[in-house]
Scaffold this motif. Structure first.
Motif, PDB file in Angstrom:
ATOM      1  N   LEU A  39       0.829  -1.209   0.000  1.00 50.65           N
ATOM      2  CA  LEU A  39       0.000   0.000   0.000  1.00 50.65           C
ATOM      3  C   LEU A  39       0.862   1.258   0.000  1.00 50.65           C
ATOM      4  CD1 LEU A  39      -2.787  -1.076   2.514  1.00 50.65           C
ATOM      5  CD2 LEU A  39      -3.043  -0.715   0.061  1.00 50.65           C
ATOM      6  N   THR A  40       1.978   1.236   0.749  1.00 51.13           N
ATOM      7  CA  THR A  40       2.885   2.387   0.752  1.00 51.13           C
ATOM      8  C   THR A  40       3.440   2.639  -0.642  1.00 51.13           C
ATOM      9  OG1 THR A  40       3.508   1.971   3.067  1.00 51.13           O
ATOM     10  CG2 THR A  40       4.992   3.338   1.755  1.00 51.13           C
ATOM     11  N   THR A  41       3.877   1.577  -1.305  1.00 51.89           N
ATOM     12  CA  THR A  41       4.417   1.711  -2.665  1.00 51.89           C
ATOM     13  C   THR A  41       3.346   2.180  -3.633  1.00 51.89           C
ATOM     14  OG1 THR A  41       5.961  -0.101  -2.193  1.00 51.89           O
ATOM     15  CG2 THR A  41       5.649   0.506  -4.498  1.00 51.89           C
ATOM     16  N   LYS A  42       2.163   1.606  -3.514  1.00 49.07           N
ATOM     17  CA  LYS A  42       1.056   1.960  -4.417  1.00 49.07           C
ATOM     18  C   LYS A  42       0.713   3.438  -4.313  1.00 49.07           C
ATOM     19  CE  LYS A  42      -3.922   1.327  -4.959  1.00 49.07           C
ATOM     20  NZ  LYS A  42      -5.131   0.591  -4.488  1.00 49.07           N
ATOM     21  N   TYR A  43       0.534   3.918  -3.095  1.00 52.61           N
ATOM     22  CA  TYR A  43       0.127   5.318  -2.920  1.00 52.61           C
ATOM     23  C   TYR A  43       1.287   6.284  -3.155  1.00 52.61           C
ATOM     24  CZ  TYR A  43      -4.402   3.805  -1.271  1.00 52.61           C
ATOM     25  OH  TYR A  43      -5.650   3.246  -1.210  1.00 52.61           O
ATOM     26  N   PHE A  44       2.527   5.826  -2.931  1.00 49.00           N
ATOM     27  CA  PHE A  44       3.685   6.663  -3.253  1.00 49.00           C
ATOM     28  C   PHE A  44       3.702   6.972  -4.748  1.00 49.00           C
ATOM     29  CE2 PHE A  44       8.070   7.302  -4.604  1.00 49.00           C
ATOM     30  CZ  PHE A  44       8.539   8.214  -3.675  1.00 49.00           C
ATOM     31  N   LEU A  45       3.489   5.944  -5.573  1.00 45.84           N
ATOM     32  CA  LEU A  45       3.467   6.146  -7.019  1.00 45.84           C
ATOM     33  C   LEU A  45       2.203   6.876  -7.458  1.00 45.84           C
ATOM     34  CD1 LEU A  45       4.783   2.628  -8.116  1.00 45.84           C
ATOM     35  CD2 LEU A  45       6.074   4.771  -7.961  1.00 45.84           C
ATOM     36  N   GLN A  46       1.082   6.537  -6.843  1.00 46.40           N
ATOM     37  CA  GLN A  46      -0.187   7.163  -7.215  1.00 46.40           C
ATOM     38  C   GLN A  46      -0.199   8.650  -6.891  1.00 46.40           C
ATOM     39  OE1 GLN A  46      -3.878   4.933  -6.326  1.00 46.40           O
ATOM     40  NE2 GLN A  46      -4.609   6.778  -5.317  1.00 46.40           N
ATOM     41  N   ASN A  47       0.462   9.041  -5.817  1.00 46.03           N
ATOM     42  CA  ASN A  47       0.507  10.447  -5.406  1.00 46.03           C
ATOM     43  C   ASN A  47       1.639  11.234  -6.070  1.00 46.03           C
ATOM     44  OD1 ASN A  47      -1.683  10.192  -3.644  1.00 46.03           O
ATOM     45  ND2 ASN A  47      -0.385   9.539  -1.949  1.00 46.03           N
ATOM     46  N   ARG A  48       2.375  10.595  -6.991  1.00 53.95           N
ATOM     47  CA  ARG A  48       3.446  11.253  -7.754  1.00 53.95           C
ATOM     48  C   ARG A  48       4.485  11.895  -6.823  1.00 53.95           C
ATOM     49  NH1 ARG A  48       1.704  15.492  -9.731  1.00 53.95           N
ATOM     50  NH2 ARG A  48      -0.277  15.579  -8.649  1.00 53.95           N
ATOM     51  N   LEU A  49       4.889  11.156  -5.813  1.00 56.34           N
ATOM     52  CA  LEU A  49       5.765  11.732  -4.796  1.00 56.34           C
ATOM     53  C   LEU A  49       7.208  11.888  -5.267  1.00 56.34           C
ATOM     54  CD1 LEU A  49       4.442  10.079  -1.508  1.00 56.34           C
ATOM     55  CD2 LEU A  49       3.898  12.308  -2.507  1.00 56.34           C
ATOM     56  N   LEU A  50       7.590  11.201  -6.345  1.00 57.59           N
ATOM     57  CA  LEU A  50       8.923  11.449  -6.894  1.00 57.59           C
ATOM     58  C   LEU A  50       9.045  12.887  -7.389  1.00 57.59           C
ATOM     59  CD1 LEU A  50       9.891   8.209  -8.864  1.00 57.59           C
ATOM     60  CD2 LEU A  50      11.037   9.181  -6.862  1.00 57.59           C
ATOM     61  N   SER A  51       7.979  13.391  -8.005  1.00 56.47           N
ATOM     62  CA  SER A  51       7.988  14.782  -8.466  1.00 56.47           C
ATOM     63  C   SER A  51       8.047  15.733  -7.279  1.00 56.47           C
ATOM     64  CB  SER A  51       6.739  15.071  -9.302  1.00 56.47           C
ATOM     65  OG  SER A  51       6.700  14.255 -10.453  1.00 56.47           O
ATOM     66  N   PHE A  52       7.318  15.419  -6.211  1.00 59.36           N
ATOM     67  CA  PHE A  52       7.344  16.260  -5.018  1.00 59.36           C
ATOM     68  C   PHE A  52       8.719  16.208  -4.346  1.00 59.36           C
ATOM     69  CE2 PHE A  52       2.794  16.083  -5.543  1.00 59.36           C
ATOM     70  CZ  PHE A  52       2.366  17.310  -5.075  1.00 59.36           C
ATOM     71  N   ALA A  53       9.381  15.052  -4.407  1.00 60.82           N
ATOM     72  CA  ALA A  53      10.743  14.959  -3.846  1.00 60.82           C
ATOM     73  C   ALA A  53      11.685  15.885  -4.602  1.00 60.82           C
ATOM     74  CB  ALA A  53      11.241  13.514  -3.919  1.00 60.82           C
ATOM     75  N   GLY A  54      11.543  15.935  -5.927  1.00 60.35           N
ATOM     76  CA  GLY A  54      12.358  16.861  -6.712  1.00 60.35           C
ATOM     77  C   GLY A  54      12.070  18.307  -6.374  1.00 60.35           C
ATOM     78  N   SER A  55      10.786  18.639  -6.171  1.00 60.48           N
ATOM     79  CA  SER A  55      10.412  20.002  -5.810  1.00 60.48           C
ATOM     80  C   SER A  55      10.987  20.393  -4.446  1.00 60.48           C
ATOM     81  CB  SER A  55       8.883  20.129  -5.781  1.00 60.48           C
ATOM     82  OG  SER A  55       8.483  21.404  -5.315  1.00 60.48           O
ATOM     83  N   CYS A  56      10.902  19.481  -3.483  1.00 64.42           N
ATOM     84  CA  CYS A  56      11.452  19.755  -2.150  1.00 64.42           C
ATOM     85  C   CYS A  56      12.970  19.921  -2.202  1.00 64.42           C
ATOM     86  CB  CYS A  56      11.091  18.626  -1.189  1.00 64.42           C
ATOM     87  SG  CYS A  56       9.344  18.545  -0.743  1.00 64.42           S
ATOM     88  N   ALA A  57      13.635  19.071  -2.992  1.00 71.13           N
ATOM     89  CA  ALA A  57      15.093  19.147  -3.101  1.00 71.13           C
ATOM     90  C   ALA A  57      15.515  20.469  -3.726  1.00 71.13           C
ATOM     91  CB  ALA A  57      15.611  17.975  -3.932  1.00 71.13           C
TER      92      ALA A  57
END
Length: 427
Positions: free
Chosen positions: A19-37
């Motif tokens: 579920l963590t992996t599913k929602y991590f990808l579904q919420n596009r958190l890689l893009s948010f990680a780039g924005s935070c960085a």
């Protein structure tokens, strides 16, 4: 006598990771990680300048302490010349505040606002409608956090410099009881592990304050430890394979900058992964119930359907948590009769259930099997049962209260779509 079921099993752990992996990808958190960085880079360098401005008054009176800092962190020599820094510090007039210092302070506050906005946007995307934070509170929190970081960083560096200066006196070198200061703190090892402690503290505070769902402090501390250790282990492995010293002749400082950028990006990836994990742990009941309701039926074929059924068909956590709502039925037992005011939904742990409209011996019926939820229509509409439910074989069920099922519909759009299809014939 049957074993007492446990909430946390290997199945439960695997489901939470899925579920963590599913929602991590579904919420596009890689893009948010780039924005935070990106926001962090524009915030941390001016912040570092603020710390330097606080320390420069002290360094102006004792510029030799710059050598002390560099001796503790020799990597700094790769980025600047110590002699030039000392000369520059001595040339600064500490009696007045320069326009550069004013601009830097304003820039720090402005970029810190953008950085924390990125953090809160990421958390909002993870926790959805669970968090509601006012803009004024965000500004106050940003200012207080920035001020705390500057003061704490300055105090730690000042304390380290002071200890280094005092320890250099011959009188204290002759005291054996103070050996731990030389070997433990002043050797540089303490400074190297200090960022990990600061990272743990900051991550814990962010998990606790920015989620908006009031997770327990134990959960925040536990996930912060996992986040810090995971990033630390990842960084060691990455730096082992990406040894920049081999490329210094070609890239020079640029190689170190590239590695620094990768470190920052992957830190925020780990940060958001564990923030998503907190959400899954907090709302595991509802998320697991949603997966159960959307499980493919037994007659649906395909590798994806088979894997999803195999992965979620055992709700160990719900069985252990809802012991009072788990019931067993023998073949032929009636679960509910037509016309009953039964507002529960049911999940079939094992067995099979048939539904008849007239009498229990009628041939006009359909069946529900293991891994299916039934009875949700009456649960949602609060109407009497339109059929009689009978156990076909030895069957075990979990009763789901109407309030919990309605909450599931409110939180899960896919479950809401399925329910709408179920109840549409009534309208």
């Amino acid at each position: 006598m049957s074993k007492t079921p446990h909430k946390i099993t290997f199945v439960t752990f695997s489901q939470s990771i899925f579920l963590t992996t599913k929602y991590f990808l579904q919420n596009r958190l890689l893009s948010f990680a780039g924005s935070c960085a990106f926001s962090f880079l524009f915030s941390v360098f001016p912040l570092f300048m603020m710390v330097i401005m606080v320390l420069v008054r002290f360094l102006h009176a004792s510029p030799s302490t710059i050598d002390t800092i560099v001796s503790a962190i020799p990597e700094l020599e790769q980025y600047f010349d110590t002699r030039e820094v000392i000369d520059s510090v001595q040339s600064i007039n500490t009696n007045t505040i320069s326009s550069f210092e004013i601009v830097t302070a304003v820039f720090v506050l402005w970029m810190a606002r953008r950085f924390f906005a990125s953090i809160f946007d990421s958390m909002q995307n993870i926790f959805h409608t669970q968090t509601r934070r006012k803009a004024v509170l965000n500004q106050i929190l940003t200012f207080v956090t920035e001020l705390a970081i500057v003061l704490v960083s300055s105090a730690v560096i000042f304390a380290y410099i002071s200890l280094q200066t005092i320890a250099s006196i011959d009188f204290f070198k002759d005291i054996p009881q103070l050996d731990f200061i030389y070997k433990g703190i002043l050797s540089g090892g303490f400074i190297k592990i200090l960022p990990n402690f600061l990272m743990f503290a900051v991550v814990t505070v962010l998990f606790k304050s920015s989620s908006g769902t009031k997770p327990s402090i134990f959960l925040c501390i536990f996930t912060s430890i996992l986040c810090t250790l995971s990033f630390w282990a990842f960084r060691i492995i990455m730096h082992y394979f990406l040894n920049v010293s081999n490329y210094n002749l070609i890239y020079g400082v640029l190689g170190h900058v590239i590695i620094l950028l990768m470190d920052i990006f992957f830190f925020f990836v780990f940060f958001l992964v564990f923030a998503q994990f907190i959400y899954v742990v907090q709302f595991f009941d509802e998320l697991l119930l949603g997966e159960l309701y959307l499980l493919p039926k037994i007659e649906q074929h395909g590798l994806g359907s088979a894997m999803k059924r195999a992965f979620f068909i055992r709700p160990d956590f719900l069985i252990a948590k809802n012991k009072g709502n788990v019931f067993s039925y023998k073949p032929g037992d009636v679960i509910f009769n037509k016309g009953d005011n039964d507002n529960f939904a049911y999940y079939i742990i094992k067995g099979s259930v048939k539904f008849v409209s007239e009498n229990k011996d009628s041939d006009d019926f359909y069946r529900a099997h293991r891994g299916e939820i039934f009875g949700e229509t009456s649960c949602i509409l609060e109407r009497t049962r339109t059929t009689t439910a009978i156990a076909v074989i030895s069957t075990r069920l979990i009763k789901i209260e109407s309030e919990r099922f309605r909450f599931l519909i409110h939180q899960n759009p896919e479950a809401a779509k399925k329910v709408l299809k179920q109840i549409s014939p009534f309208f």
